[in-house]
Design an enzyme around this catalytic site. Structure first.
Site, PDB file in Angstrom:
ATOM      1  N   LYS A 148      60.875  26.577  11.785  1.00 27.20           N
ATOM      2  CA  LYS A 148      61.504  25.284  11.571  1.00 27.20           C
ATOM      3  C   LYS A 148      60.523  24.370  10.835  1.00 27.20           C
ATOM      4  CE  LYS A 148      60.481  21.958  15.039  1.00 27.20           C
ATOM      5  NZ  LYS A 148      60.771  21.063  16.089  1.00 27.20           N
ATOM      6  N   HIS A 178      61.924  28.207  18.998  1.00 31.17           N
ATOM      7  CA  HIS A 178      61.168  28.811  20.106  1.00 31.17           C
ATOM      8  C   HIS A 178      61.769  28.461  21.465  1.00 31.17           C
ATOM      9  CE1 HIS A 178      59.003  24.942  19.967  1.00 31.17           C
ATOM     10  NE2 HIS A 178      58.844  25.131  21.261  1.00 31.17           N
ATOM     11  N   LYS A 182      62.360  30.875  25.612  1.00 32.35           N
ATOM     12  CA  LYS A 182      61.894  30.516  26.961  1.00 32.35           C
ATOM     13  C   LYS A 182      62.653  31.302  28.011  1.00 32.35           C
ATOM     14  CE  LYS A 182      60.326  25.902  25.793  1.00 32.35           C
ATOM     15  NZ  LYS A 182      58.910  25.946  26.164  1.00 32.35           N
ATOM     16  N   HIS A 240      66.522  22.186  18.890  1.00 34.89           N
ATOM     17  CA  HIS A 240      66.296  22.578  20.278  1.00 34.89           C
ATOM     18  C   HIS A 240      67.412  22.113  21.220  1.00 34.89           C
ATOM     19  CE1 HIS A 240      62.502  23.661  18.702  1.00 34.89           C
ATOM     20  NE2 HIS A 240      61.916  22.493  18.814  1.00 34.89           N
ATOM     21  N   LYS A 331      59.199  10.727  22.757  1.00 36.91           N
ATOM     22  CA  LYS A 331      57.742  10.846  22.918  1.00 36.91           C
ATOM     23  C   LYS A 331      57.207   9.675  23.735  1.00 36.91           C
ATOM     24  CE  LYS A 331      56.981  13.509  18.769  1.00 36.91           C
ATOM     25  NZ  LYS A 331      56.554  14.713  19.492  1.00 36.91           N
TER      26      LYS A 331
HETATM   27  P1  NAP Z   1      49.153  24.705   8.596  1.00 37.64           P
HETATM   28  O1  NAP Z   1      48.217  24.585   9.737  1.00 37.64           O
HETATM   29  O2  NAP Z   1      49.111  23.668   7.519  1.00 37.64           O
HETATM   30  O3  NAP Z   1      48.914  26.146   7.945  1.00 37.64           O
HETATM   31  C1  NAP Z   1      49.473  26.523   6.728  1.00 37.64           C
HETATM   32  C2  NAP Z   1      49.044  27.920   6.392  1.00 37.64           C
HETATM   33  O4  NAP Z   1      49.626  28.295   5.141  1.00 37.64           O
HETATM   34  C3  NAP Z   1      47.537  28.083   6.219  1.00 37.64           C
HETATM   35  O5  NAP Z   1      47.164  29.376   6.646  1.00 37.64           O
HETATM   36  C4  NAP Z   1      47.358  27.963   4.712  1.00 37.64           C
HETATM   37  O6  NAP Z   1      46.162  28.579   4.359  1.00 37.64           O
HETATM   38  C5  NAP Z   1      48.603  28.698   4.213  1.00 37.64           C
HETATM   39  N1  NAP Z   1      49.029  28.276   2.882  1.00 37.64           N
HETATM   40  C6  NAP Z   1      49.245  27.006   2.463  1.00 37.64           C
HETATM   41  N2  NAP Z   1      49.628  26.999   1.179  1.00 37.64           N
HETATM   42  C7  NAP Z   1      49.651  28.299   0.762  1.00 37.64           C
HETATM   43  C8  NAP Z   1      49.961  28.938  -0.454  1.00 37.64           C
HETATM   44  N3  NAP Z   1      50.331  28.232  -1.541  1.00 37.64           N
HETATM   45  N4  NAP Z   1      49.886  30.275  -0.513  1.00 37.64           N
HETATM   46  C9  NAP Z   1      49.525  31.009   0.568  1.00 37.64           C
HETATM   47  N5  NAP Z   1      49.228  30.440   1.759  1.00 37.64           N
HETATM   48  C10 NAP Z   1      49.284  29.114   1.860  1.00 37.64           C
HETATM   49  O7  NAP Z   1      50.668  24.759   9.082  1.00 37.64           O
HETATM   50  P2  NAP Z   1      51.224  25.197  10.531  1.00 37.64           P
HETATM   51  O8  NAP Z   1      51.141  24.023  11.432  1.00 37.64           O
HETATM   52  O9  NAP Z   1      50.589  26.456  10.937  1.00 37.64           O
HETATM   53  O10 NAP Z   1      52.775  25.405  10.227  1.00 37.64           O
HETATM   54  C11 NAP Z   1      53.287  26.548   9.573  1.00 37.64           C
HETATM   55  C12 NAP Z   1      54.819  26.494   9.604  1.00 37.64           C
HETATM   56  O11 NAP Z   1      55.246  26.498  10.962  1.00 37.64           O
HETATM   57  C13 NAP Z   1      55.417  25.219   9.003  1.00 37.64           C
HETATM   58  O12 NAP Z   1      56.662  25.541   8.431  1.00 37.64           O
HETATM   59  C14 NAP Z   1      55.629  24.322  10.219  1.00 37.64           C
HETATM   60  O13 NAP Z   1      56.672  23.385   9.992  1.00 37.64           O
HETATM   61  C15 NAP Z   1      56.052  25.365  11.233  1.00 37.64           C
HETATM   62  N6  NAP Z   1      55.839  24.969  12.628  1.00 37.64           N
HETATM   63  C16 NAP Z   1      54.567  24.712  13.065  1.00 37.64           C
HETATM   64  C17 NAP Z   1      54.372  24.381  14.397  1.00 37.64           C
HETATM   65  C18 NAP Z   1      52.997  24.121  14.935  1.00 37.64           C
HETATM   66  O14 NAP Z   1      52.879  23.909  16.155  1.00 37.64           O
HETATM   67  N7  NAP Z   1      51.963  24.121  14.130  1.00 37.64           N
HETATM   68  C19 NAP Z   1      55.461  24.298  15.271  1.00 37.64           C
HETATM   69  C20 NAP Z   1      56.750  24.584  14.789  1.00 37.64           C
HETATM   70  C21 NAP Z   1      56.901  24.917  13.464  1.00 37.64           C
HETATM   71  P3  NAP Z   1      45.429  28.269   2.929  1.00 37.64           P
HETATM   72  O15 NAP Z   1      45.360  26.790   2.804  1.00 37.64           O
HETATM   73  O16 NAP Z   1      44.091  28.945   3.039  1.00 37.64           O
HETATM   74  O17 NAP Z   1      46.277  28.884   1.898  1.00 37.64           O
END
Ligand code: NAP
Length: 484
Positions: A148, A178, A182, A240, A331
């Site tokens: 998402k 997610h 649960k 959710h 929140k």
């Molecule tokens: P993040 O911490 O910003 O991580 C992004 C990842 O993508 C990094 O590994 C980054 O590494 C890689 N990346 C970015 N641009 C890229 C490119 N052009 N080519 C290849 N790799 C690339 O983001 P995140 O929080 O993990 O979230 C990832 C996804 O999950 C998003 O869609 C977010 O909305 C979703 N999500 C996250 C959470 C959470 O708790 N974090 C919860 C629900 C949903 P490099 O910069 O080295 O490329």
């Protein structure tokens, strides 16, 4: 009672965004726990992919760190961690470019399950899907997992669906919510459809109303600029809370099969009435002497994005005619909890008289914390004081009921990733479900934007704006308090 662990087939799992926050906090620790439990086989391979230029040893160090940080120490035996890391590799790859795809292809096998986890910004989904396809990397039976947010309105969700289905069939696409992973959410189906006790009462004749609450104690914190473009409706309700509403309200599917379940959920979303402006309350937490408010955290004093929303909705079908469903999420509230509360009606006639005490039965399904269920039942007050009635809880905590050996229940991500490997889409959202949810949500958002409404301010650590209490008070009902 020991939980049965059935190993999944060997797989190659590529995690795009393998160095990101989600991968490090949830996906990789979750895979490790499944490995530790014996569910992830020794022949499985995990391949992290991101732009960061690092060799395999450096990536394994990242994964080792994420296990040390997010897995309980009692599961981190050195030889098991090393065995897991031996199955992990890395490829430097640019989602929008040409570099790295050939190397990725070289790492994949033909005779194991193939899965690609898109743990990257949604703006990269289409680029990755296209490159997997055009470079001949993904097989026709490959599975892709997408995170998402799935669009920010109907139009963007439709565009995203269109892009994905131009490279993958719907049967290959696993849209993660997610909440569906649960334990309690799945138990909701087991309780409803595995017992005869509840289903005959599960309708407007016996149910007075249903409350669904997802309350957080944290604020937007460092995610302020992302969150401010979204708000509680897009971030929580459209996905959710909508999924919980579907599971609580849907008709029994004829079998526990992905399309049968998702067809029934879709019917619920399609039967939702539009919500009147007077049935929606939006809020923003205000600053305290020591804590910033919502507007401070997002850095925009004019923001009209809500950090809290409560609404009343109805489902137009025979089963639920006239039963209100109250949804609320926010929140900086007083308690962190996610729960569904089914309030049954009072008995049609009290043989004990008006003043005997006791009230209606309430079934509370707790998703967090302490997953479990409580049914309040009216009994006689003990003692010789005549026939006085009191309500007592029949309380079942899953952790207690299943015993200490199951205290480490798989978390939602672990369970869902294992379902991907098994090819079971039941707990994943289908494209038409996501679109139907936006079709219901969009006019509500457009309505308050057109009216230029400002969210009501609410105090931190409480139950949200006063108007949210009024939403139920006017119907002669009450929310469960969220004060700490
Ligand atoms: P993040 O911490 O910003 O991580 C992004 C990842 O993508 C990094 O590994 C980054 O590494 C890689 N990346 C970015 N641009 C890229 C490119 N052009 N080519 C290849 N790799 C690339 O983001 P995140 O929080 O993990 O979230 C990832 C996804 O999950 C998003 O869609 C977010 O909305 C979703 N999500 C996250 C959470 C959470 O708790 N974090 C919860 C629900 C949903 P490099 O910069 O080295 O490329």
């Amino acid at each position: 009672m020991a939980v049965r662990v059935i190993p999944v087939d060997p797989f190659d799992l590529v995690i795009f965004g393998g160095t990101g926050d989600l991968a490090q906090r949830k996906i990789l620790p979750g895979l490790y726990r499944r490995f530790h439990a014996g569910q992830m086989p020794a022949e499985a391979r995990i391949i992290g992919a991101a732009r960061g230029d690092m060799d395999e040893e450096a990536y394994r160090a990242v994964v080792r760190e994420s296990i040390a940080t997010f897995v309980s120490a009692n599961l981190c035996e050195a030889e098991i961690v090393d065995a897991f890391l031996a199955q992990v590799s890395y490829v430097t790859l640019e989602a929008r470019g040409t570099g790295g795809w050939k190397e990725l292809k070289g790492k994949l096998r033909n005779d194991v399950v193939q899965a690609f986890y898109f743990s990257v910004a949604p703006s990269l989904f289409a680029d990755i899907a296209e490159r997997l396809h055009k470079n001949g990397i993904s097989r026709p039976d490959a599975r892709i997992v997408v995170e998402k947010p799935f669009g920010r309105d109907l139009q963007t969700a439709q565009a995203l669906n269109k892009e994905l289905v131009s490279f993958f069939d719907e049967e290959q696409i696993y849209r993660i919510d997610h909440y569906l992973g649960k334990e309690t959410v799945q138990n909701l189906m087991a309780v409803r459809f595995g017992n005869v006790l509840f289903e005959p009462l599960w309708n407007s004749q016996y149910v007075d109303h249903i409350q669904i609450t997802v309350a957080e104690t944290v604020g937007v914190g460092g995610r302020g600029s992302y969150y401010d473009k979204s708000g509680a409706m897009r971030d929580m309700v459209q996905n959710h809370l909508m999924q919980l509403l579907c599971l609580i309200a849907m008709e029994p599917p004829n079998r526990f099969d992905p399309d049968a379940v998702r067809d029934e959920k879709l019917k619920v979303i399609r039967a939702l009435d539009p919500v009147e402006p007077s049935e929606i309350v939006r809020g923003q937490y205000r600053a305290t002497a020591s804590e910033p408010g919502y507007l401070d955290e997002v850095g925009d004093p004019n923001s009209r994005t809500e950090s809290f929303i409560a609404l009343r909705t109805h489902i137009s079908n025979w089963r639920w005619n006239g039963t209100p469903f109250y949804l609320r999420t926010g929140k900086k509230l007083g308690t962190r909890l996610s729960e569904i509360v089914v309030h049954f009606k009072e008995p049609p006639h009290s043989i004990f008289g008006e003043d005997a005490g006791g009230s209606c039965n309430v079934l509370t399904i707790r998703l967090q914390p302490d997953e479990g269920m409580t049914l309040s039942v009216t009994i006689k007050e003990p003692g010789p004081g005549g026939m006085r009635l009191i309500d007592v809880p029949l309380d079942m905590s899953f952790a207690e009921a299943l015993g200490p050996e199951n205290a480490e229940m798989p978390d939602a991500y672990e369970r869902l990733i294992m379902d991907v490997m098994r090819g079971n889409q039941t707990l994943f959202m289908r494209g038409d479900e996501v679109e139907a949810a936006w079709r219901w949500t969009d006019p509500l958002i457009q309505g308050w934007e057109a009216r230029g409404e400002r969210p009501k301010l609410y105090k931190q650590g409480g139950s949200g704006p006063e108007d949210a209490q009024m939403l139920l008070h006017r119907d002669g009902r009450r929310w469960r308090e969220l004060d700490p």
